[in-house]
Motif scaffolding. Structure first.
Motif, PDB file in Angstrom:
ATOM      1  N   ALA A 173     -71.741 -41.398 102.895  1.00 12.47           N
ATOM      2  CA  ALA A 173     -71.768 -40.362 101.862  1.00 12.47           C
ATOM      3  C   ALA A 173     -70.836 -39.215 102.225  1.00 12.47           C
ATOM      4  O   ALA A 173     -70.105 -38.686 101.370  1.00 12.47           O
ATOM      5  CB  ALA A 173     -73.194 -39.850 101.668  1.00 12.47           C
ATOM      6  N   PHE A 174     -70.849 -38.825 103.502  1.00 11.80           N
ATOM      7  CA  PHE A 174     -69.964 -37.752 103.962  1.00 11.80           C
ATOM      8  C   PHE A 174     -68.506 -38.113 103.701  1.00 11.80           C
ATOM      9  O   PHE A 174     -67.745 -37.334 103.102  1.00 11.80           O
ATOM     10  CB  PHE A 174     -70.168 -37.481 105.460  1.00 11.80           C
ATOM     11  N   ASN A 175     -68.084 -39.262 104.192  1.00 13.65           N
ATOM     12  CA  ASN A 175     -66.675 -39.649 104.085  1.00 13.65           C
ATOM     13  C   ASN A 175     -66.220 -39.746 102.637  1.00 13.65           C
ATOM     14  O   ASN A 175     -65.101 -39.345 102.293  1.00 13.65           O
ATOM     15  CB  ASN A 175     -66.449 -40.968 104.817  1.00 13.65           C
ATOM     16  N   ALA A 176     -67.067 -40.287 101.782  1.00 13.02           N
ATOM     17  CA  ALA A 176     -66.694 -40.458 100.378  1.00 13.02           C
ATOM     18  C   ALA A 176     -66.540 -39.118  99.672  1.00 13.02           C
ATOM     19  O   ALA A 176     -65.539 -38.870  98.984  1.00 13.02           O
ATOM     20  CB  ALA A 176     -67.737 -41.315  99.669  1.00 13.02           C
ATOM     21  N   ALA A 177     -67.534 -38.247  99.828  1.00 12.77           N
ATOM     22  CA  ALA A 177     -67.452 -36.939  99.174  1.00 12.77           C
ATOM     23  C   ALA A 177     -66.290 -36.124  99.733  1.00 12.77           C
ATOM     24  O   ALA A 177     -65.612 -35.407  98.996  1.00 12.77           O
ATOM     25  CB  ALA A 177     -68.765 -36.181  99.350  1.00 12.77           C
ATOM     26  N   PHE A 178     -66.044 -36.250 101.023  1.00 13.97           N
ATOM     27  CA  PHE A 178     -64.908 -35.579 101.659  1.00 13.97           C
ATOM     28  C   PHE A 178     -63.597 -36.069 101.044  1.00 13.97           C
ATOM     29  O   PHE A 178     -62.724 -35.268 100.687  1.00 13.97           O
ATOM     30  CB  PHE A 178     -64.921 -35.838 103.165  1.00 13.97           C
ATOM     31  N   ALA A 179     -63.449 -37.392 100.915  1.00 16.54           N
ATOM     32  CA  ALA A 179     -62.219 -37.964 100.366  1.00 16.54           C
ATOM     33  C   ALA A 179     -61.980 -37.522  98.929  1.00 16.54           C
ATOM     34  O   ALA A 179     -60.848 -37.179  98.546  1.00 16.54           O
ATOM     35  CB  ALA A 179     -62.269 -39.490 100.460  1.00 16.54           C
ATOM     36  N   GLY A 204     -67.342 -50.094 103.650  1.00 19.43           N
ATOM     37  CA  GLY A 204     -66.331 -49.999 102.600  1.00 19.43           C
ATOM     38  C   GLY A 204     -66.938 -49.870 101.224  1.00 19.43           C
ATOM     39  O   GLY A 204     -66.585 -48.979 100.442  1.00 19.43           O
ATOM     40  N   SER A 205     -67.882 -50.758 100.910  1.00 20.20           N
ATOM     41  CA  SER A 205     -68.534 -50.722  99.600  1.00 20.20           C
ATOM     42  C   SER A 205     -69.369 -49.460  99.438  1.00 20.20           C
ATOM     43  O   SER A 205     -69.343 -48.821  98.383  1.00 20.20           O
ATOM     44  CB  SER A 205     -69.417 -51.963  99.428  1.00 20.20           C
ATOM     45  N   ASN A 206     -70.108 -49.092 100.480  1.00 16.32           N
ATOM     46  CA  ASN A 206     -70.906 -47.861 100.405  1.00 16.32           C
ATOM     47  C   ASN A 206     -70.029 -46.661 100.074  1.00 16.32           C
ATOM     48  O   ASN A 206     -70.373 -45.824  99.222  1.00 16.32           O
ATOM     49  CB  ASN A 206     -71.604 -47.589 101.747  1.00 16.32           C
ATOM     50  N   GLN A 207     -68.895 -46.567 100.747  1.00 14.54           N
ATOM     51  CA  GLN A 207     -68.021 -45.419 100.530  1.00 14.54           C
ATOM     52  C   GLN A 207     -67.364 -45.473  99.156  1.00 14.54           C
ATOM     53  O   GLN A 207     -67.139 -44.440  98.530  1.00 14.54           O
ATOM     54  CB  GLN A 207     -67.001 -45.318 101.661  1.00 14.54           C
ATOM     55  N   ALA A 208     -67.064 -46.678  98.674  1.00 14.61           N
ATOM     56  CA  ALA A 208     -66.520 -46.803  97.322  1.00 14.61           C
ATOM     57  C   ALA A 208     -67.531 -46.315  96.289  1.00 14.61           C
ATOM     58  O   ALA A 208     -67.197 -45.553  95.372  1.00 14.61           O
ATOM     59  CB  ALA A 208     -66.131 -48.254  97.047  1.00 14.61           C
ATOM     60  N   ILE A 209     -68.784 -46.744  96.426  1.00 15.16           N
ATOM     61  CA  ILE A 209     -69.828 -46.339  95.483  1.00 15.16           C
ATOM     62  C   ILE A 209     -70.074 -44.831  95.575  1.00 15.16           C
ATOM     63  O   ILE A 209     -70.158 -44.130  94.563  1.00 15.16           O
ATOM     64  CB  ILE A 209     -71.128 -47.118  95.752  1.00 15.16           C
ATOM     65  N   ALA A 210     -70.160 -44.328  96.806  1.00 16.90           N
ATOM     66  CA  ALA A 210     -70.385 -42.892  96.990  1.00 16.90           C
ATOM     67  C   ALA A 210     -69.227 -42.073  96.428  1.00 16.90           C
ATOM     68  O   ALA A 210     -69.431 -41.002  95.850  1.00 16.90           O
ATOM     69  CB  ALA A 210     -70.577 -42.576  98.467  1.00 16.90           C
ATOM     70  N   ALA A 211     -68.006 -42.568  96.566  1.00 14.63           N
ATOM     71  CA  ALA A 211     -66.851 -41.853  96.024  1.00 14.63           C
ATOM     72  C   ALA A 211     -66.880 -41.837  94.502  1.00 14.63           C
ATOM     73  O   ALA A 211     -66.543 -40.820  93.873  1.00 14.63           O
ATOM     74  CB  ALA A 211     -65.555 -42.495  96.531  1.00 14.63           C
ATOM     75  N   ALA A 212     -67.288 -42.945  93.895  1.00 12.95           N
ATOM     76  CA  ALA A 212     -67.398 -42.980  92.434  1.00 12.95           C
ATOM     77  C   ALA A 212     -68.457 -41.997  91.952  1.00 12.95           C
ATOM     78  O   ALA A 212     -68.247 -41.263  90.977  1.00 12.95           O
ATOM     79  CB  ALA A 212     -67.722 -44.397  91.968  1.00 12.95           C
ATOM     80  N   ARG A 213     -69.589 -41.948  92.641  1.00 18.23           N
ATOM     81  CA  ARG A 213     -70.645 -41.012  92.245  1.00 18.23           C
ATOM     82  C   ARG A 213     -70.243 -39.568  92.514  1.00 18.23           C
ATOM     83  O   ARG A 213     -70.731 -38.654  91.838  1.00 18.23           O
ATOM     84  CB  ARG A 213     -71.942 -41.357  92.992  1.00 18.23           C
ATOM     85  N   SER A 214     -69.353 -39.361  93.494  1.00 16.30           N
ATOM     86  CA  SER A 214     -68.890 -38.010  93.816  1.00 16.30           C
ATOM     87  C   SER A 214     -67.817 -37.515  92.858  1.00 16.30           C
ATOM     88  O   SER A 214     -67.369 -36.372  92.981  1.00 16.30           O
ATOM     89  CB  SER A 214     -68.335 -37.965  95.247  1.00 16.30           C
ATOM     90  N   GLY A 215     -67.386 -38.375  91.931  1.00 17.96           N
ATOM     91  CA  GLY A 215     -66.412 -37.944  90.938  1.00 17.96           C
ATOM     92  C   GLY A 215     -65.048 -38.567  91.046  1.00 17.96           C
ATOM     93  O   GLY A 215     -64.117 -38.135  90.367  1.00 17.96           O
ATOM     94  N   GLY A 216     -64.899 -39.605  91.878  1.00 20.84           N
ATOM     95  CA  GLY A 216     -63.612 -40.263  92.021  1.00 20.84           C
ATOM     96  C   GLY A 216     -63.437 -41.431  91.070  1.00 20.84           C
ATOM     97  O   GLY A 216     -64.407 -42.013  90.588  1.00 20.84           O
TER      98      GLY A 216
END
Length: 308
Positions: free
Chosen positions: A253-259, A44-56
């Motif tokens: 990283a995949f799931n976050a950037a995808f989202a 959960g935290s990994n995907q939150a951080i990755a999503a923030a870095r991906s522009g969310g």
């Protein structure tokens, strides 16, 4: 410039402790390792951080202990610009013990700790799902919390993206609230009612899962890319070759950037391409959080691939 998509990530936080070994130990073996490291983790935290870095624009809902690992996590989320709607509980913060083989493969053991205290009431009271563009969640926390998150996301009109890892049996009523499911090869077979190594192709398994409720199934295939399956089509998306150092954070990283891409209005295929690029970049550096790529790096890798 348009506003960044609002992403609500609901899930786990674990404090990761990893060691590099020549080969993954077998039962009864003590492996001599080196290069011990500690990092923030948890899907959960990994995907939150990755999503923030991906522009969310990201909010994270979870639970940590009132201990030094929990304090470290809160400092990290603040640094990443994440709205942390996270409970502090008496149970110790979750931990993960990771063996990383020199080839980049890994084996992980997790003690869930505070993650097991995340419940439906906590998710609902966090108040961050209402108004989000995409709800992103996984299965490392109690199913009651995940179910509440998915139900709230569906009810408020968010696109609901579920990474069904680690695998558990999911009822049809749950899957009917899911917009996009992102299993790997073994998970899609299990969800289709087969053994994880069954002799059945991913498209057939994905279509069986589609019949249970989700609008789309995106099967992640590691070094082979991904397969996007909808009622109308099935399309393979090519991988992006990289020099692999550590695969641990690639799926997150995949799931976050995808989202984030879906929140930006990209198609399933275009979002999958961005997810693959993010996952590839995450394999090129040791440790999950250090390896999660920024949006600019994803853009640059895709630009380079398209011009090759």
């Amino acid at each position: 410039m348009t506003d960044p998509p609002r992403i609500a990530a609901v899930g786990s936080y674990n404090h990761d402790m990893s060691v590099t070994v020549p080969s993954l130990p077998v039962p009864g073996e003590t492996a001599s390792g080196e290069d011990f490291q500690e990092h923030a983790g948890g899907k959960g935290s990994n995907q939150a951080i990755a999503a923030a870095r991906s522009g969310g624009d990201v909010a994270f809902v979870g639970a940590v202990g009132d201990d030094r690992f929990g304090e470290y996590a809160r400092e990290l989320w603040a640094e990443e610009g994440i709205d942390a709607a996270v409970s502090s509980v008496e149970t110790a913060t979750g931990v993960a013990l990771i063996h990383v083989e020199e080839s980049g493969e890994n084996a992980i053991a997790v003690a869930s700790g505070a993650n097991d205290d995340l419940d439906a009431e906590t998710v609902q009271s966090a108040g961050v799902i209402d108004g989000c563009d995409v709800l992103l969640t996984q299965l490392e926390t109690p199913i009651s919390a995940v179910t509440e998150a998915v139900s709230c996301g569906a009810a408020t009109g968010a696109e609901v993206v579920v990474d069904p890892a680690p695998y558990r049996d999911l009822p049809d009523v749950f899957l009917q609230d899911v917009s996009i499911l992102t299993p790997n090869e073994s998970e899609v077979r299990l969800l289709a009612g087969h053994e994880p190594d069954a002799d059945i192709d991913e498209e057939t398994a994905a279509r069986a899962v589609l019949d249970r409720g989700p609008d789309a199934v995106v099967v992640t295939l590691g070094a082979d890319g991904a397969l996007v399956v909808t009622d109308d089509d099935a399309t393979a998306v090519d991988p992006i070759p990289v020099d692999v150092v550590d695969t641990t954070g690639a799926g997150d990283a995949f799931n976050a950037a995808f989202a984030v891409a879906r929140g930006n209005g990209l198609s399933h295929l275009a979002a999958t391409e961005r997810g693959i690029a993010a996952g590839a970049l995450a394999c090129t550096e040791r440790g999950v959080v250090p390896s999660l790529p920024e949006r600019s790096a994803i853009d640059e890798l895709l630009k380079r691939e398209r011009s090759a």
